[in-house]
Design a protein around this motif. Structure first.
Motif, PDB file in Angstrom:
ATOM      1  N   PHE A 153      48.502   0.945 -30.593  1.00  0.00           N
ATOM      2  CA  PHE A 153      49.083   1.129 -31.928  1.00  0.00           C
ATOM      3  C   PHE A 153      49.400   2.602 -32.183  1.00  0.00           C
ATOM      4  O   PHE A 153      50.481   2.947 -32.681  1.00  0.00           O
ATOM      5  N   GLU A 156      52.374   3.833 -30.578  1.00  0.00           N
ATOM      6  CA  GLU A 156      53.559   3.130 -31.095  1.00  0.00           C
ATOM      7  C   GLU A 156      54.134   2.157 -30.070  1.00  0.00           C
ATOM      8  O   GLU A 156      55.336   1.889 -30.053  1.00  0.00           O
ATOM      9  N   GLU A 157      53.250   1.625 -29.216  1.00  0.00           N
ATOM     10  CA  GLU A 157      53.661   0.581 -28.273  1.00  0.00           C
ATOM     11  C   GLU A 157      53.745  -0.765 -28.980  1.00  0.00           C
ATOM     12  O   GLU A 157      54.440  -1.678 -28.524  1.00  0.00           O
ATOM     13  N   VAL A 158      52.993  -0.912 -30.075  1.00  0.00           N
ATOM     14  CA  VAL A 158      53.043  -2.113 -30.915  1.00  0.00           C
ATOM     15  C   VAL A 158      53.115  -1.667 -32.373  1.00  0.00           C
ATOM     16  O   VAL A 158      52.738  -0.539 -32.716  1.00  0.00           O
ATOM     17  N   ASN A 159      53.590  -2.576 -33.232  1.00  0.00           N
ATOM     18  CA  ASN A 159      53.728  -2.242 -34.657  1.00  0.00           C
ATOM     19  C   ASN A 159      52.545  -2.696 -35.488  1.00  0.00           C
ATOM     20  O   ASN A 159      52.368  -2.241 -36.619  1.00  0.00           O
ATOM     21  N   ARG A 160      51.744  -3.615 -34.946  1.00  0.00           N
ATOM     22  CA  ARG A 160      50.600  -4.112 -35.717  1.00  0.00           C
ATOM     23  C   ARG A 160      49.544  -4.691 -34.789  1.00  0.00           C
ATOM     24  O   ARG A 160      49.807  -4.996 -33.616  1.00  0.00           O
ATOM     25  N   TYR A 208      45.475   0.596 -43.409  1.00  0.00           N
ATOM     26  CA  TYR A 208      46.304  -0.160 -42.466  1.00  0.00           C
ATOM     27  C   TYR A 208      46.399  -1.629 -42.879  1.00  0.00           C
ATOM     28  O   TYR A 208      47.456  -2.255 -42.751  1.00  0.00           O
ATOM     29  N   LYS A 211      48.769  -2.243 -45.767  1.00  0.00           N
ATOM     30  CA  LYS A 211      50.172  -2.116 -45.352  1.00  0.00           C
ATOM     31  C   LYS A 211      50.596  -3.241 -44.406  1.00  0.00           C
ATOM     32  O   LYS A 211      51.751  -3.286 -43.988  1.00  0.00           O
ATOM     33  N   LEU A 213      49.512  -3.612 -41.369  1.00  0.00           N
ATOM     34  CA  LEU A 213      49.525  -3.129 -39.986  1.00  0.00           C
ATOM     35  C   LEU A 213      48.360  -3.704 -39.182  1.00  0.00           C
ATOM     36  O   LEU A 213      48.410  -3.754 -37.959  1.00  0.00           O
ATOM     37  N   ASP A 229      56.002  -7.633 -31.121  1.00  0.00           N
ATOM     38  CA  ASP A 229      55.552  -6.239 -31.202  1.00  0.00           C
ATOM     39  C   ASP A 229      54.133  -6.124 -31.759  1.00  0.00           C
ATOM     40  O   ASP A 229      53.849  -5.265 -32.595  1.00  0.00           O
ATOM     41  N   SER A 230      53.243  -7.000 -31.275  1.00  0.00           N
ATOM     42  CA  SER A 230      51.876  -7.047 -31.793  1.00  0.00           C
ATOM     43  C   SER A 230      50.860  -7.000 -30.652  1.00  0.00           C
ATOM     44  O   SER A 230      51.150  -7.410 -29.530  1.00  0.00           O
ATOM     45  N   SER A 256      54.807  -8.022 -27.201  1.00  0.00           N
ATOM     46  CA  SER A 256      53.422  -8.251 -27.619  1.00  0.00           C
ATOM     47  C   SER A 256      52.477  -8.346 -26.426  1.00  0.00           C
ATOM     48  O   SER A 256      52.894  -8.568 -25.289  1.00  0.00           O
TER      49      SER A 256
END
Length: 331
Positions: A153, A156-160, A208, A211, A213, A229-230, A256
């Protein structure tokens, strides 16, 4: 019989020596016992007395402990025992593989693998889209998965990050528990919260979560979703049914990664139902991009009694299975 010799090991300072010795000198006493050597303090150095081959092994252990002190890594009984075991078996290259830092806790503590099993687990998570971590309690399956999720996270390899567990009722019905649905399932998710608080801190975690995340939810909430993207962690997966396991695995979207953890010796499913974690090992074993890491008692990083308890239970179960097999043969 080898001659008794003496060797001097120079260390940083007296403070390092105190930390290496441990509480009530328990670390040095263990080293002296395991290698049949005598260790004496000489200002900023240690004097070792014993057979040459034993002194060499003891020095390797002491040097590694000194490295841990310099890196501000706590020395505990499990770490020392594992270190001694590696040195005894001559696996010195394995020591170098246990230096990779995954991330830091909110207090600045380094999170890194303490055993080779944990190192293989971390490497598998780095390289694969789906990883199964299977093994006894105390092997760091969930905690390290959480650390890897936070690392991904922050890069920034995943968004959540999505964390989930099956809410298996153990003697009590959810309907009779007080509160709304979230309050009813929160006790099942508490170990996930604990790990998040330790690594991120309560304030960052709450920020987090508000938001969106980070999401912590029971497994039933995953149905019908596609998670892009998780970084998704399914904990206590031994308590999923085969249908639930299939449902979870097919939630995986683009970009993901999923980590599934569980202990197949502690299945709480009612009525002797088949565990989805047990069945999936037979179905997905040979698929590229999916890795299965099996932890053993050697990977237990809790109190040393936990390792002994696991060994005792395993011996008991093996004996019971052997006796049952013998009774069948008599028939």
């Amino acid at each position: 019989m080898e001659l008794i010799t003496e060797k001097i090991l120079e260390l940083n300072n007296a403070d390092s020596i105190m930390k290496i010795y441990g509480k009530f000198d328990e670390n040095i006493k263990e080293i002296e016992k395991k290698f049949n050597v005598r260790v004496l303090t000489r200002e900023n150095s240690l004097k070792l007395i014993g057979e040459d081959k034993n002194i060499e092994k003891a020095i390797k252990v002491l040097n590694k402990l000194n490295d841990m002190v310099n890196d501000n890594i706590a020395i505990d009984q499990q770490s020392l025992s594992y270190l001694i075991d590696i040195i005894e078996k001559g696996d010195k290259d394995d020591l170098e593989s246990l230096k990779e830092i995954v991330c830091y806790t909110v207090r600045g503590k380094k999170i890194l693998p303490k055993t080779l099993g944990q190192k293989k687990y971390i490497d598998a998570i780095e390289k694969n889209e789906i990883v199964f971590g299977i093994g006894p309690a105390g092997t760091g399956k969930t905690y390290l998965a959480m650390a890897m999720a936070i690392k991904a996270f922050k890069r920034e390899e995943v968004n959540r990050i999505i964390l989930t567990r099956p809410a298996v009722e153990a003697g009590e019905s959810l309907g009779f528990l007080p509160g709304d649905l979230q309050e009813k399932v929160d006790p099942y998710l508490r170990p996930l919260y604990d790990a998040l608080y330790d690594i991120l801190g309560p304030e960052t975690y709450m920020k987090y979560r508000e938001k969106g995340l980070i999401e912590v939810a029971p497994l039933a909430y995953m149905r019908g979703r596609t998670l892009d993207d998780s970084f998704i962690i399914l904990d206590e997966a031994q308590n999923t049914t085969p249908e639930q396991m299939k449902m979870f695995l097919t939630r995986l979207g683009f970009g993901s990664k999923a980590v599934i953890t569980g202990d197949i010796t502690q299945i709480d499913l009612p009525g002797g139902k088949i565990s989805g974690l047990v069945k999936v090992t037979q179905i997905l074993r040979d698929i590229d991009g999916i890795s299965f890491i099996n932890f053993t008692q050697r990977d237990v990083v809790r109190h040393k009694l936990v390792q002994k308890i696991i060994n005792a239970y395993e011996a008991y179960e093996n004996k019971k299975m052997k006796n049952a097999s013998g009774d069948k043969n008599k028939r």
